[in-house]
Design an enzyme around this catalytic site. Structure first.
Site, PDB file in Angstrom:
ATOM      1  N   THR B 107       0.801  -1.221   0.000  1.00  0.00           N
ATOM      2  CA  THR B 107       0.000   0.000   0.000  1.00  0.00           C
ATOM      3  C   THR B 107       0.831   1.266   0.000  1.00  0.00           C
ATOM      4  OG1 THR B 107      -0.174  -0.335   2.371  1.00  0.00           O
ATOM      5  CG2 THR B 107      -2.073  -0.945   1.059  1.00  0.00           C
ATOM      6  N   THR B 183       3.255  -4.635   4.209  1.00  0.00           N
ATOM      7  CA  THR B 183       3.865  -4.713   5.539  1.00  0.00           C
ATOM      8  C   THR B 183       3.707  -6.072   6.208  1.00  0.00           C
ATOM      9  OG1 THR B 183       1.839  -3.792   6.480  1.00  0.00           O
ATOM     10  CG2 THR B 183       3.636  -2.266   6.009  1.00  0.00           C
ATOM     11  N   ASP B 184       2.689  -6.852   5.807  1.00  0.00           N
ATOM     12  CA  ASP B 184       2.409  -8.081   6.556  1.00  0.00           C
ATOM     13  C   ASP B 184       3.607  -9.026   6.624  1.00  0.00           C
ATOM     14  OD1 ASP B 184      -0.050  -7.120   6.965  1.00  0.00           O
ATOM     15  OD2 ASP B 184      -1.152  -8.730   5.940  1.00  0.00           O
ATOM     16  N   LYS B 262       6.719  -7.432  12.626  1.00  0.00           N
ATOM     17  CA  LYS B 262       5.477  -6.650  12.692  1.00  0.00           C
ATOM     18  C   LYS B 262       4.741  -7.091  13.953  1.00  0.00           C
ATOM     19  CE  LYS B 262       1.491  -5.213   9.964  1.00  0.00           C
ATOM     20  NZ  LYS B 262       0.710  -5.345   8.739  1.00  0.00           N
TER      21      LYS B 262
END
Lengths: 637, 461
Positions: B107, B183-184, B262
């Site tokens: 994103t 980011t995951d 994360k």
């Protein structure tokens, strides 16, 4: 063309407003009464200025769904504000901080919005789509407000015509602004995310008074559902105003309906006078094309000035820019609103866009006030090459702000040759208004990708429809027929008790005046003793009237029961007194009074009456006691 | 394209629109049994039901209308949206360093996708310059879109491709590399790149965003600025993750690619260095190292790219009452390596022992890590641990489970000799195993405690 000159507010007639083509519509924001916020599970309606932590954010403009940038967004970006959010654990979670996606919309809030939409006679939507409406002022940490239309195309009767309700939406409330100084704006977040509805009327009002009256009708209509919050800040109006040849201008955040007439009058006057200003400019040969200006750094010339604000600026190493507006002489003193002049239009822009928030932020050569010395104006004029029919405007600040300020002066002056810029304006206490931001357009709307559309089943609407009160104007007509006291009619019609009243009068056959007076007047009077108490619940009143009807309590007992309802949650009814007990009380009191030294013998019976009633109040009607002791009263009931 | 004429519509909604020749983007007046609506017909998300038509009202709001109520659709015009970030040629300044931005998806730069109603990546130097013009003050930026996938769809093919692309860019002489990534699984990719790309002479900075860039409050722009600044100016020649330090728009942190994870599903400041401290802080003004033992930037091009990877490796997240069939099924499916995320110091229950024994006999590499994330595997402390080592389970020190998985895949990709695998696994390459855990390597503040609250109230979160 614009020959008409605005008269003072009190002297304006309906005909005058017709002459200028006054048109106004409302956007009414009303908080809904819910336990929780709209898109998270934080409690709603808990206000506090205290906070545990701060967050700093900036906002950047993004593209709209149709691939365009919004004008307001770009303006806000130009201002480069640092936004500080104050957050308190109890009222704010990671959703409001924009660190968690939204949860499903609060059902209770949605139901309320749908119910109110139906009350306005709107065409309800079949599927609710949550949109993001961009606000780059930072008032919402996400940079947008989640909002959705629930109904369109309703109406309310007014005078002998209809006022159109264009749309009704449900949305989350924004932060409360704490301060906005220089490049730093501070918000408190307790109100953020609370559910509210926005009702948009057509531009159907023709005078300032009409605007206030329609606002009042709408307020009372939504209150009659019992589904909205009341109190300071629970209802806020944005008012749109235009005149013939003018532009739709939005005055934001009007907290009180009574201030609407003066505000709309001043806005109409402002637009009218700006149109007259355009004519004057045209007469002087200044049009959008021929408009000329010049900006120069005049810091050196003013090094030794005695004018305090500029002296301070120079001490702080700031820059002073002079903008020459060719042919504008005298026009910065052109009246726009009551005691307000065109110079303020310019000053406002400089304040908002260049973040020069300390006033004065500009001075100009049209000013009759004491600013810099005449010789200094002369020197500046010489340096910049000004002529006698020009106007000079000074603005100061650090390099970047002074330059942005100068640009804004030019932009706003040039806009005067075009007409009235589309803006949202903020309401001031004195009834005038000031620039807030460029009016945003539909380009700031964007579908919310975090939440799927929500289907509204017909059955749901039908069910909600059953809970709706009659529309207030219908009830008022009936109340007048019932001959209940006139001062109770309007508050009752706008209260949450309309259905209850109807039931008590129609089904329980209670006296309409008694019921109305208890619901409205008794409660109002008692409320002065218990200012913090909540309004009495409908169910509680049902119980009280039931007890009254079946003879468990007297009329006075109603008041006692209401007092009880205000102070504790459980209802306790005083038991009606039986005759032997009453006889005993009377005898004891008579004995007691004999022992007292009563100075005025003629008052003895009255005192006795008081003593007895003190013991049996609420358990027996006063007139029964009076009869027993032969007290004729003081000539009133 | 005919299929786009009624984009996203199906079933009843599609036939109703076809009935009135009302294509998507038509400006229409729709008459229904309830009332009338005026607006533009929008495409519909494919996952939404087939019973409603979406229109954009004049006010910009969207609403859905039940097709069962539609009586008539009158077409008055057409307005098609062209959702495009304004593209401007990225300026070139010979005095500025050259940075390459490799895109894999995510994103970081995205726009609306009507098909799914979600956001999809949009990415080119022009678009980036259009939306974050500040980048041009830092460097000359070139971009290359390697992939356009959500990060959960990243796999060995993409890891290899990215590592090779990094090698090519270093060969070309760029001063720094930025990798846009969802980011995951950014920390998974950061780990494997730390192994596949060794001895890099320049910074390799992974970046993403927690709030998509179609939001005014997005962290994308600032993350991009931070990462590009790091790639262009920093002297840290390692694989790093560059994401928000606090949730406020103040500074980012540069995390070592093998120690980062994360830690929150949605917070901006979700990435944290585990069991150690980050390498540096970065703001739009400056890069502030908070440790000195990082690999320094060099002028050579002596990078080693080793993209070996064995896919038959798995992570087993142990839970009480786990049955041996979980391990058995991996054995039966010819897995070559297993990383266990054990409890506490690195334990599993006794019923698993026979299965572990079978694994050892079949020559499967089994490594132990800890699901506590912080701390070392210490299998000598309890009998359980000693028993398991007997069964061939190798303690993975303080390697994070995901990092252990990546490294084991990489090691087994190079050799089947379990001794050699063990050598590779236990020799730290990029900080995946550290000799010591500093006392500030484990800091999870507990909210509610007075001194913590005092700290939070003083420093912006």
């Amino acid at each position: 063309m614009h020959k008409f000159i605005f008269k003072p507010f009190d002297e304006m007639t309906e005909k005058d407003y017709a002459t200028v083509g006054f048109k106004s519509g409302l956007e009414i924001h009303q908080q809904l009464l819910t336990e929780k916020k709209l898109f998270c599970r934080c409690p709603a309606g808990r206000y506090s200025d205290k906070y545990d932590a701060e967050i700093l954010r900036h906002m950047r403009p993004t593209l709209s769904e149709l691939g365009e940038y919004d004008g307001t967004a770009l303006m806000e970006f130009k201002t480069k504000k640092e936004i500080i959010y104050r957050i308190k654990r109890e009222t704010v979670c990671t959703y409001e901080m924009d660190d968690t996606p939204p949860f499903q919309i609060d059902d209770h809030a949605l139901d309320s919005a749908l119910a109110i939409g139906m009350l306005y006679g709107c065409t309800m939507v079949d599927e609710v789509h949550i949109a993001r409406k961009q606000y780059l002022d930072g008032s919402i940490p996400t940079g947008f407000q989640r909002t959705a239309i629930v109904g369109v195309d309703g109406n309310i009767p007014y005078k002998n015509r209809e006022i159109k309700i264009i749309q009704l939406s449900i949305e989350e409330d924004a932060c409360r602004e704490v301060s906005d100084i220089g490049h730093r704006r501070v918000y408190i977040t307790d109100r953020l995310g609370m559910p509210l509805i926005e009702t948009v009327t057509g531009p159907d009002m023709r005078t300032p008074i009409e605007v206030a009256e329609v606002a009042q009708i709408c307020r009372r209509l939504v209150r009659s559902t019992g589904r909205v919050r009341t109190g300071i800040g629970a209802g806020r109006e944005d008012v749109n105003v235009s005149v013939t040849g003018g532009t739709r201008i939005e005055i934001k955040g009007v907290p009180r309906i009574v201030s609407i007439p003066l505000l709309t009058y001043n806005e109409a006057m402002r637009q009218w006078n700006l149109l007259r200003l355009r004519e004057e400019l045209k007469r002087r040969g200044i049009t959008e094309k021929s408009f000329k200006s010049k900006t120069e750094n005049v810091t050196k010339i003013l090094r030794k000035t005695r004018y305090q604000p500029i002296q301070n600026a120079i001490e702080q190493g700031m820059k002073i820019n002079c903008v020459l507006l060719q042919g504008f002489k005298g026009l910065l003193r052109w009246q726009t609103q009551t005691d307000t002049y065109f110079s303020r239009e310019i000053s406002d822009r400089v304040r908002v866009v260049a973040c020069l928030t300390t006033l004065p932020n500009i001075i100009h050569s049209d000013s009759s006030g004491d600013t810099i010395a005449a010789s200094e104006w002369q020197n500046i004029k010489k340096q910049i090459g000004g002529k006698d029919d020009d106007t000079l405007v000074l603005v100061w600040g650090d390099e970047q702000d002074a330059n942005t300020g100068a640009q804004e002066i030019v932009i706003r002056a040039k806009e005067a040759t075009i007409g009235i810029p589309s803006e949202t304006r903020q309401a001031f206490r004195d009834g005038t208004n000031g620039f807030e931001r460029i009016l945003p357009g539909p380009d700031r709307m964007y579908p919310d990708t975090d939440l799927p559309p929500k289907r509204i089943e017909d059955e749901k609407l039908e069910k909600l429809h059953l809970t709706l009160p009659n529309r207030i104007w219908e009830n008022e007509k009936w109340y007048r027929k019932l001959k209940i006291p006139t001062d109770v009619i309007e508050p009752l019609a706008a209260s949450k008790y309309t259905k209850l009243f109807e039931m008590l009068v129609k089904d329980s056959k209670l006296n309409p005046t008694l019921v109305a007076v208890v619901l409205i007047q008794y409660q109002k009077r008692l409320k002065t003793y218990f200012p913090k108490a909540k309004q009495i619940e409908i169910e509680t009143f049902e119980e009280i009237f039931e007890a009254f009807k079946s003879g468990i309590i007297t009329r006075e007992g109603i008041i006692l029961a209401m007092k009880g309802a205000f102070t504790n949650s459980k209802l306790r009814f005083p038991k009606k007194i039986k005759s032997p007990e009453l006889t005993k009380v009377i005898k004891e009191s008579q004995k007691a009074i004999k022992k007292m030294k009563v100075q005025k013998k003629d008052k003895a019976t009255e005192i006795l009456m008081g003593m007895i009633m003190h013991k049996v109040r609420g358990r027996v009607e006063g007139r029964v006691v009076a009869e027993r002791i032969g007290f004729s009263g003081k000539g009133k009931n | 394209m005919a299929s786009d004429d009624y984009k996203g519509y199906r079933g009843e909604a599609l036939s109703t629109l076809k009935n009135f020749d009302a294509l998507v983007w038509s400006d229409v007046e729709i008459k229904t049994s309830r009332g009338s609506y005026t607006g533009i017909i929008l495409p519909r998300s494919e996952t939404a039901d087939p019973l409603h038509v979406v229109i954009k009202l004049r006010s910009g709001y969207n609403i859905g209308i039940a097709v069962s109520k539609i009586q008539n659709i009158k077409i008055t015009g057409r307005k098609e949206a062209h959702y495009k970030i304004p593209e401007k040629a990225f300026p070139y300044d010979p005095k500025k360093p050259n940075v390459k931005l490799l895109g894999t998806g995510g994103t970081i730069a995205s726009r609306l996708d009507y098909r799914t109603g979600a956001v999809i990546p949009a990415f080119s130097p022009g678009e980036l310059y259009g939306s974050v013009p500040e980048l041009a003050d830092i460097c000359n930026l070139e971009t290359e879109k390697l992939y356009g996938v959500f990060s959960e769809n990243m796999g060995p093919e993409q890891w290899r491709g990215t590592a090779e692309a990094i090698g090519r860019e270093i060969e070309k002489g760029v001063q720094g590399i930025v990798i846009g990534h969802g980011t995951d699984t950014m920390h998974h990719t950061a780990a494997i790149l730390s192994f596949m790309v060794q001895n890099s002479p320049v910074p390799i900075v992974m970046v993403g965003s927690q709030r998509s860039s179609d939001r005014p409050s997005s962290d994308a722009a600032l993350n991009l600025q931070h990462s590009v600044k790091t790639a262009a100016e920093s002297d840290i020649a390692e694989v790093m993750v560059c994401m928000f330090g606090p949730t406020s728009d103040t500074y980012g942190l540069l995390h070592r690619g093998t120690r980062v994870r994360k830690m929150h599903s949605s917070y901006r400041s979700t990435f944290r260095t585990i069991g150690d401290i980050p390498i540096a802080m970065v703001s739009t003004e400056k890069i502030t190292p908070i440790r000195t033992d990082y690999k320094k930037r060099r002028n050579d091009k002596n990078v080693i790219i080793n993209t070996a990877f064995e896919e038959k490796v798995s992570i087993v997240y142990y839970y009480p009452n786990m049955k041996p069939d979980i391990i058995d099924s991996l054995i039966d499916n010819d897995y070559k390596g297993i990383v266990i995320a054990g409890t506490g110091l690195g334990h599993v229950n006794k019923p698993l022992y026979p299965a572990l024994k079978r694994a050892k006999e079949k020559g499967i590499a089994v490594y132990m890590t800890v699901q506590t994330l912080w701390g070392y595997v210490q299998m000598y402390v309890y009998d359980t641990g000693r028993d398991m080592m007997e069964l061939g389970v190798i303690p993975g020190e303080n390697m994070l489970p995901e990092v252990g998985y990546m490294k084991l895949g990489w090691a087994l990709g190079q050799t089947n000799d379990l001794e050699k695998v063990r050598d590779i696994m236990m020799t730290p390459i990029a900080g995946e195993i550290t000799e010591r855990e500093p006392s500030n390597g484990y800091l999870i503040f507990q909210g509610g405690i007075p001194e913590v609250e005092e700290f939070i109230s003083k420093y912006r979160k």
